[in-house]
Motif scaffolding. Structure first.
Motif, PDB file in Angstrom:
ATOM      1  N   LEU A  86    -113.521  11.475  -8.459  1.00  0.00           N
ATOM      2  CA  LEU A  86    -112.112  11.114  -8.555  1.00  0.00           C
ATOM      3  C   LEU A  86    -111.572  10.506  -7.272  1.00  0.00           C
ATOM      4  N   HIS A  87    -112.349  10.569  -6.188  1.00  0.00           N
ATOM      5  CA  HIS A  87    -111.905   9.946  -4.945  1.00  0.00           C
ATOM      6  C   HIS A  87    -112.557   8.585  -4.697  1.00  0.00           C
ATOM      7  N   ILE A  88    -113.265   8.068  -5.678  1.00  0.00           N
ATOM      8  CA  ILE A  88    -113.604   6.647  -5.652  1.00  0.00           C
ATOM      9  C   ILE A  88    -112.302   5.892  -5.898  1.00  0.00           C
ATOM     10  N   GLU A  89    -112.027   4.902  -5.108  1.00  0.00           N
ATOM     11  CA  GLU A  89    -110.713   4.248  -5.177  1.00  0.00           C
ATOM     12  C   GLU A  89    -110.392   3.728  -6.565  1.00  0.00           C
ATOM     13  N   SER A  90    -111.408   3.215  -7.267  1.00  0.00           N
ATOM     14  CA  SER A  90    -111.176   2.615  -8.579  1.00  0.00           C
ATOM     15  C   SER A  90    -111.249   3.635  -9.714  1.00  0.00           C
ATOM     16  N   ALA A  91    -111.411   4.914  -9.419  1.00  0.00           N
ATOM     17  CA  ALA A  91    -111.615   5.924 -10.458  1.00  0.00           C
ATOM     18  C   ALA A  91    -110.521   5.941 -11.529  1.00  0.00           C
ATOM     19  N   PRO A  92    -109.227   5.800 -11.187  1.00  0.00           N
ATOM     20  CA  PRO A  92    -108.206   5.877 -12.243  1.00  0.00           C
ATOM     21  C   PRO A  92    -108.378   4.848 -13.353  1.00  0.00           C
ATOM     22  N   ALA A  93    -108.941   3.694 -13.016  1.00  0.00           N
ATOM     23  CA  ALA A  93    -109.100   2.638 -14.013  1.00  0.00           C
ATOM     24  C   ALA A  93    -110.485   2.660 -14.667  1.00  0.00           C
ATOM     25  N   HIS A  94    -111.349   3.567 -14.262  1.00  0.00           N
ATOM     26  CA  HIS A  94    -112.718   3.564 -14.774  1.00  0.00           C
ATOM     27  C   HIS A  94    -112.761   4.172 -16.173  1.00  0.00           C
ATOM     28  N   PRO A  95    -113.342   3.479 -17.147  1.00  0.00           N
ATOM     29  CA  PRO A  95    -113.379   3.980 -18.529  1.00  0.00           C
ATOM     30  C   PRO A  95    -114.053   5.343 -18.654  1.00  0.00           C
ATOM     31  N   LEU A  96    -115.076   5.622 -17.857  1.00  0.00           N
ATOM     32  CA  LEU A  96    -115.766   6.905 -17.953  1.00  0.00           C
ATOM     33  C   LEU A  96    -114.865   8.054 -17.487  1.00  0.00           C
ATOM     34  N   VAL A  97    -114.098   7.813 -16.455  1.00  0.00           N
ATOM     35  CA  VAL A  97    -113.174   8.840 -15.967  1.00  0.00           C
ATOM     36  C   VAL A  97    -112.050   9.054 -16.979  1.00  0.00           C
ATOM     37  N   GLN A  98    -111.517   7.962 -17.521  1.00  0.00           N
ATOM     38  CA  GLN A  98    -110.460   8.082 -18.517  1.00  0.00           C
ATOM     39  C   GLN A  98    -110.951   8.820 -19.757  1.00  0.00           C
ATOM     40  N   ARG A  99    -112.181   8.510 -20.182  1.00  0.00           N
ATOM     41  CA  ARG A  99    -112.736   9.187 -21.370  1.00  0.00           C
ATOM     42  C   ARG A  99    -112.936  10.668 -21.100  1.00  0.00           C
ATOM     43  N   PHE A 100    -113.397  11.009 -19.895  1.00  0.00           N
ATOM     44  CA  PHE A 100    -113.597  12.412 -19.532  1.00  0.00           C
ATOM     45  C   PHE A 100    -112.282  13.183 -19.646  1.00  0.00           C
ATOM     46  N   PHE A 101    -111.211  12.623 -19.103  1.00  0.00           N
ATOM     47  CA  PHE A 101    -109.907  13.286 -19.170  1.00  0.00           C
ATOM     48  C   PHE A 101    -109.451  13.441 -20.612  1.00  0.00           C
ATOM     49  N   LEU A 102    -109.544  12.371 -21.397  1.00  0.00           N
ATOM     50  CA  LEU A 102    -109.045  12.405 -22.768  1.00  0.00           C
ATOM     51  C   LEU A 102    -109.819  13.402 -23.618  1.00  0.00           C
ATOM     52  N   GLU A 103    -111.154  13.380 -23.524  1.00  0.00           N
ATOM     53  CA  GLU A 103    -111.954  14.304 -24.327  1.00  0.00           C
ATOM     54  C   GLU A 103    -111.721  15.747 -23.905  1.00  0.00           C
ATOM     55  N   THR A 104    -111.561  15.970 -22.610  1.00  0.00           N
ATOM     56  CA  THR A 104    -111.253  17.310 -22.131  1.00  0.00           C
ATOM     57  C   THR A 104    -109.937  17.802 -22.704  1.00  0.00           C
ATOM     58  N   MET A 105    -108.925  16.944 -22.683  1.00  0.00           N
ATOM     59  CA  MET A 105    -107.603  17.358 -23.136  1.00  0.00           C
ATOM     60  C   MET A 105    -107.535  17.507 -24.661  1.00  0.00           C
ATOM     61  N   LYS A 106    -108.304  16.721 -25.399  1.00  0.00           N
ATOM     62  CA  LYS A 106    -108.363  16.919 -26.853  1.00  0.00           C
ATOM     63  C   LYS A 106    -108.893  18.316 -27.162  1.00  0.00           C
ATOM     64  N   ARG A 107    -109.922  18.710 -26.460  1.00  0.00           N
ATOM     65  CA  ARG A 107    -110.492  20.043 -26.637  1.00  0.00           C
ATOM     66  C   ARG A 107    -109.475  21.116 -26.252  1.00  0.00           C
ATOM     67  N   THR A 108    -108.712  20.850 -25.198  1.00  0.00           N
ATOM     68  CA  THR A 108    -107.704  21.804 -24.741  1.00  0.00           C
ATOM     69  C   THR A 108    -106.582  21.957 -25.758  1.00  0.00           C
ATOM     70  N   VAL A 109    -106.121  20.857 -26.322  1.00  0.00           N
ATOM     71  CA  VAL A 109    -105.046  20.927 -27.324  1.00  0.00           C
ATOM     72  C   VAL A 109    -105.497  21.757 -28.517  1.00  0.00           C
ATOM     73  N   ARG A 110    -106.728  21.563 -28.957  1.00  0.00           N
ATOM     74  CA  ARG A 110    -107.246  22.370 -30.073  1.00  0.00           C
ATOM     75  C   ARG A 110    -107.257  23.853 -29.697  1.00  0.00           C
TER      76      ARG A 110
END
Length: 367
Positions: A86-110
């Motif tokens: 997450l401290h790679i400068e381009s991490a916020p725009a990286h599709p893999l990082v975004q997917r990790f957050f989204l999939e984690t939060m989908k599991r959390t909402v359930r």
């Protein structure tokens, strides 16, 4: 006694050692900011393979070794690897990082939707300094936002926001900054007839004001009753008159559930070390209230002094890895561990979407 010849050889070896690039005295080659002097230097870039494999390993470890006291050592290794990514400068725009957050939060909402609490509190960390707290009778959120502001593709969609809003009875907003306050979230709660509590004047002067927000009087002693579930239950709330720096109004909320469980959320409380700057009233919180759990911003001014004033049973930090911040200000888990080293208060470090079950126990520390 070593001979002059021997001493000369030692001096030459030391001189060569100090000139090796890896041991350069020029720290600027490795440290992007003094704030990160005690953490490993960030990568400027990384292959997708390394990011994907690392995120997969982090996810596996965090699920296998959930938050606990004492903490399993491998959890810390996983959180530090997550820091690296997450401290790679381009991490916020990286599709893999975004997917990790989204999939984690989908599991959390359930998990939130399927979890009933019979005693104590279940606490979920959402994003940044956002938390959902559930007791046997009520649920409420602090500083709930979709994700990093102004970061396209990184965040929860309307459906997931709605599902979380369905699971909470009230929302608390500490201050105006967009990594803590979100109009869409506020309107979701208000549209469902659920209170949104915020500092005075939030969004009132904007071209797109949010109507119906509750502004409680800021006070170090006044206890407000906030009705939830159509008035069937009440939260007891103190809106402490905090600040971020000298100018930003920042509510520090103490919230008590109908069961008498008390939590405190600091928002971006920070400022001068001067006792007259908020520390004067912070010092009395623990004498006025039995605080079960504190949610401090991990980078706050003198976190150990803050905790001594609150005197909680448990500490759960927030604000690590805010992806809308520049790299030096994406506060990492490593810094949280460093700042809390030596504290007498039990603490738990959570990643996005993780949760912890709190049960009240007799106090053994603090004042």
């Amino acid at each position: 006694m070593p001979t002059k010849r021997c001493l000369l050889k030692i001096a030459l070896v030391v001189a060569c050692f100090l000139t090796v690039p890896g041991y350069s005295q020029d720290k600027s080659r490795w440290v992007s900011s003094p704030r990160r002097a005690l953490t490993a230097p960030e990568l400027l870039n990384a292959p997708d393979e390394w990011i994907e494999r690392s995120l997969g390993w982090v996810d596996e470890i965090l699920q296998k070794y959930p938050p606990d006291i004492p903490e399993h050592p491998v959890r810390r290794a996983a959180l530090i690897r997550l820091d690296d990514i997450l401290h790679i400068e381009s991490a916020p725009a990286h599709p893999l990082v975004q997917r990790f957050f989204l999939e984690t939060m989908k599991r959390t909402v359930r998990a939130i939707e399927q979890t009933q609490v019979t005693e104590g509190m279940r606490i979920w960390k959402l994003y940044n300094h956002g938390f959902l707290v559930r007791t046997p009778s009520v649920s409420f959120v602090f500083d709930f936002v979709p994700g990093p502001p102004r970061t396209e593709g990184f965040g929860l969609d309307h459906e997931l926001l709605t599902r979380i809003a369905d699971q909470a009875d009230a929302a608390f907003i500490s201050h105006r900054h967009s990594d803590h306050a979100n109009r869409e979230v506020a309107r979701l709660f208000l549209g469902k007839g659920k209170p949104v509590i915020a500092p005075p004047g939030l969004w009132a002067d904007d071209a797109d004001p949010v109507k119906g927000v509750t502004f409680l009087e800021r006070s170090t002693s006044l206890e407000h009753k906030v009705g939830v579930q159509g008035g069937r239950q009440f939260l007891t709330v103190v809106a402490y008159p905090g600040h971020q720096g000298e100018r930003v109004i920042n509510n520090v909320y103490l919230v008590k559930s109908p069961e008498g469980l008390a939590v405190i959320h600091t928002g971006d409380q920070s400022g001068s070390q001067d006792p007259g700057f908020d520390f004067d009233w912070i010092a009395h919180i623990g004498h006025q209230h039995d605080v079960d759990v504190a949610f401090p911003n991990c980078w706050t001014t003198n976190i150990k002094r803050l905790l001594r004033g609150i005197n909680p049973n448990l500490v759960i930090t927030g604000h690590e890895n805010e992806m809308a911040h520049t790299v030096p200000h994406r506060e990492d888990y490593t810094q949280t561990y460093n700042r809390l080293f030596g504290t007498s208060y039990p603490f738990v470090v959570l990643s996005w979407g993780e949760s912890y079950q709190y049960s009240r126990k007799p106090r053994s520390g603090g004042h």
